[in-house]
Design a protein around this motif. Structure first.
Motif, short mmCIF file in Angstrom:
data_model
loop_
_atom_site.label_atom_id
_atom_site.label_comp_id
_atom_site.label_asym_id
_atom_site.label_seq_id
_atom_site.Cartn_x
_atom_site.Cartn_y
_atom_site.Cartn_z
N VAL A 8 11.24 22.50 6.61
CA VAL A 8 10.26 21.52 6.41
C VAL A 8 8.90 22.07 5.82
N LEU A 9 8.59 21.34 4.71
CA LEU A 9 7.45 21.93 3.85
C LEU A 9 6.27 21.10 4.15
N ILE A 10 5.41 21.62 4.63
CA ILE A 10 4.06 20.80 5.11
C ILE A 10 2.92 21.25 4.33
N THR B 165 0.80 -1.35 -0.01
CA THR B 165 -0.07 0.07 0.07
C THR B 165 0.90 1.15 -0.09
N TYR B 166 0.75 1.91 -1.14
CA TYR B 166 1.59 3.17 -1.14
C TYR B 166 1.23 4.42 -0.31
N VAL B 167 2.10 5.33 -0.10
CA VAL B 167 1.74 6.38 0.80
C VAL B 167 0.98 7.34 -0.21
N PRO B 168 -0.23 7.80 0.46
CA PRO B 168 -1.23 8.64 -0.38
C PRO B 168 -0.08 9.83 -1.07
N HIS B 169 -0.96 10.18 -2.16
CA HIS B 169 -0.41 11.28 -2.83
C HIS B 169 -1.13 12.63 -2.25
N ILE B 170 -0.29 13.71 -1.99
CA ILE B 170 -0.96 14.94 -1.47
C ILE B 170 -0.61 16.03 -2.47
N GLU B 171 -1.56 16.82 -2.92
CA GLU B 171 -1.50 17.96 -3.83
C GLU B 171 -0.64 19.14 -3.07
N ARG B 172 0.09 19.85 -3.75
CA ARG B 172 1.18 20.87 -3.19
C ARG B 172 0.52 22.06 -3.13
N ASP B 173 -0.88 22.46 -3.23
CA ASP B 173 -1.40 23.89 -3.34
C ASP B 173 -1.45 24.63 -1.98
N LEU B 174 -1.77 23.68 -1.02
CA LEU B 174 -1.86 24.44 0.50
C LEU B 174 -0.52 24.17 1.32
N TYR B 175 0.14 24.68 1.64
CA TYR B 175 1.41 24.38 2.46
C TYR B 175 1.90 25.45 3.20
N VAL B 176 2.96 25.17 4.09
CA VAL B 176 3.41 26.11 5.02
C VAL B 176 5.11 25.64 5.15
N ALA B 177 6.01 26.48 5.33
CA ALA B 177 7.38 26.26 5.58
C ALA B 177 7.76 26.73 6.98
N ILE B 178 8.56 25.81 7.46
CA ILE B 178 8.95 25.97 9.04
C ILE B 178 10.31 25.13 9.09
N SER B 179 11.37 25.71 9.94
CA SER B 179 12.63 25.08 9.96
C SER B 179 12.37 23.75 10.96
N ALA C 250 -1.77 15.20 6.03
CA ALA C 250 -0.80 16.13 6.08
C ALA C 250 0.38 15.40 5.61
N MET C 251 1.32 16.32 4.77
CA MET C 251 2.68 15.58 4.30
C MET C 251 3.60 16.44 4.65
N PHE C 252 4.68 15.92 5.25
CA PHE C 252 5.89 16.67 5.85
C PHE C 252 7.08 16.40 4.78
N GLU C 253 7.78 17.18 4.46
CA GLU C 253 8.78 16.96 3.47
C GLU C 253 9.98 17.51 3.82
N PHE C 254 11.11 16.86 4.09
CA PHE C 254 12.26 17.37 4.59
C PHE C 254 13.52 16.18 4.43
N ASN C 255 14.81 17.02 4.21
CA ASN C 255 15.85 15.97 4.09
C ASN C 255 15.75 14.96 3.31
N ARG C 256 15.38 14.87 2.13
CA ARG C 256 14.69 13.61 1.26
C ARG C 256 13.85 12.58 2.08
N THR C 257 13.11 12.97 2.83
CA THR C 257 12.39 12.20 3.52
C THR C 257 10.81 12.82 3.36
N VAL C 258 9.76 12.10 3.15
CA VAL C 258 8.56 12.41 3.19
C VAL C 258 7.78 11.46 3.95
#
Length: 371
Positions: free
Chosen positions: A215-217, A117-131, A224-232
């Protein structure tokens, strides 16, 4: 498929995605780690349907392919290899997988990646960036206030809101509230979501301490999808309407106390020596001009001490669960803390001048025998 890794690189990727591998599940395929080397990178994935983690593992692709390997077995094999030699992983058409490093060779049965079961795909329209550093910090400073049981799912999750350039994270369990606000570098569309505490705990363990790495959320209706350091990391959101926290926070007070945070923490911590789980005794604060007496009386003994304070307003005697105060004080970085109190029956709150944090704690009833 044929892949070549350094042990430390492969083990780091396994440890990251293993946080999303369920211990028990009716879907046995989810107790596996997916290795996907069908593209230009090697992706490892763990998924329990509530939380999914995918990361890139540094390694060489000799032959492309995909395979699922039982997570616990795979992890133990890689961990116990000597580490001095490259690790070579090969899989044949029957999914038989050979893991070899130096003279050590393991042959295990893999499973078809198509079952996973693959990780769900999340659209990248609504997001926030934080360290990374700031996100890890505000999770630590709030997550302790979540409810440990799921009788009310909303209390097992943290409420995240974004308005313009301010992000707020809030947790509560019916006895206390922990609220943290941070300023972001940019302004964003309004966002509100309830994030599972368990997911935030695992995300916090993966995050680094770099104040410059972002971190892009990303958010959709259910995830919600957290993307950072080549990890999702993808987590399912908790459904429901969160509590009106603004109405819960008091604004009136009759007594304001300023005290050295570390000294206050040390004295309350000493009192807990005399408290055991079955003996839920309050710590009692007797507040007067210039000093606060801290008292505890339990079946194991008594403790009395006092510390210097700066007080404005009325004298007051009030009791609290000491653990709630300890949790809040340990997660405040200021040298001094300010405590606002109304009366012995109303919640107190700790707040800094900038409103970057608010910790609300409900008092407990106590009698003369408690102090």
């Amino acid at each position: 498929m044929k892949l070549i890794f350094k042990q430390e690189n492969l083990l780091a990727a396994i440890n990251t995605v293993a946080k999303a591998v369920p211990v028990r599940t009716t879907m046995s395929i989810l107790q596996c780690i997916l290795i996907d080397a069908s593209g230009s990178d090697i992706h490892l994935t763990g998924n329990n349907t509530d939380l999914g983690i995918e990361t890139v593992a540094d390694g060489e692709i000799v032959e492309h392919g995909r395979i699922c390997l039982e997570a616990k077995l795979f992890s133990e094999i890689i961990r116990k290899l000597s580490g001095g030699e490259d690790i070579v992983i090969t899989s044949d058409e029957k999914l038989v997988t050979v893991i070899q490093s130096g003279p050590s060779k393991f042959r295990i049965q893999g499973r078809d990646a198509e079952e996973y079961t693959y990780v769900p795909h999340i659209e990248r329209d609504l997001y926030v960036a934080i360290s990374e550093f700031r996100l890890k910090e505000i999770i630590r400073q709030t997550i302790f206030a979540l409810s440990p049981n799921d009788s009310n799912p909303l209390m097992t999750g943290e409420y995240l809101t974004v308005h313009e350039n301010q992000l707020m994270l809030c947790a509560l369990d019916g006895h206390r509230i922990a609220l943290r606000k941070v300023a972001l570098r940019d302004s964003y569309k309004d966002i509100s979501a309830i994030l599972p505490g368990k997911s935030l705990q695992e995300i916090s363990r993966i995050l680094g301490d770099d104040a410059e790495s972002e971190v892009l959320i990303f958010f959709d209706e259910n995830h919600a999808m957290f993307e950072f350091n080549r990890t999702v990391v993808v987590t399912r959101l908790i459904d429901g309407e969160y509590f009106n926290v603004a109405q819960m926070l008091p604004h009136d007070y009759q007594t304001r106390v300023k005290v050295n945070r570390q000294m206050f923490l040390n004295e309350i911590d000493k009192a807990t020596i005399l408290i055991h789980e079955s003996d839920k005794k309050p710590v009692v604060f007797k507040i007067s001009d210039g000093e606060m007496q801290i008292r505890l009386n339990s079946t194991y003994g008594q403790m009395n001490t006092e510390i210097g304070i700066e007080k404005n307003g009325d004298d007051l005697t009030i009791g609290f669960n000491p653990t709630f105060f300890i949790d809040a004080l340990r997660n405040i970085d200021d040298e001094e803390v300010t405590i606002y109190l109304l009366n012995s029956k109303s919640p107190c709150f700790l707040r800094d001048d900038a409103d970057s944090y608010i910790y609300l704690i409900l008092p407990v009833n106590f009698g003369p025998e408690d102090y």
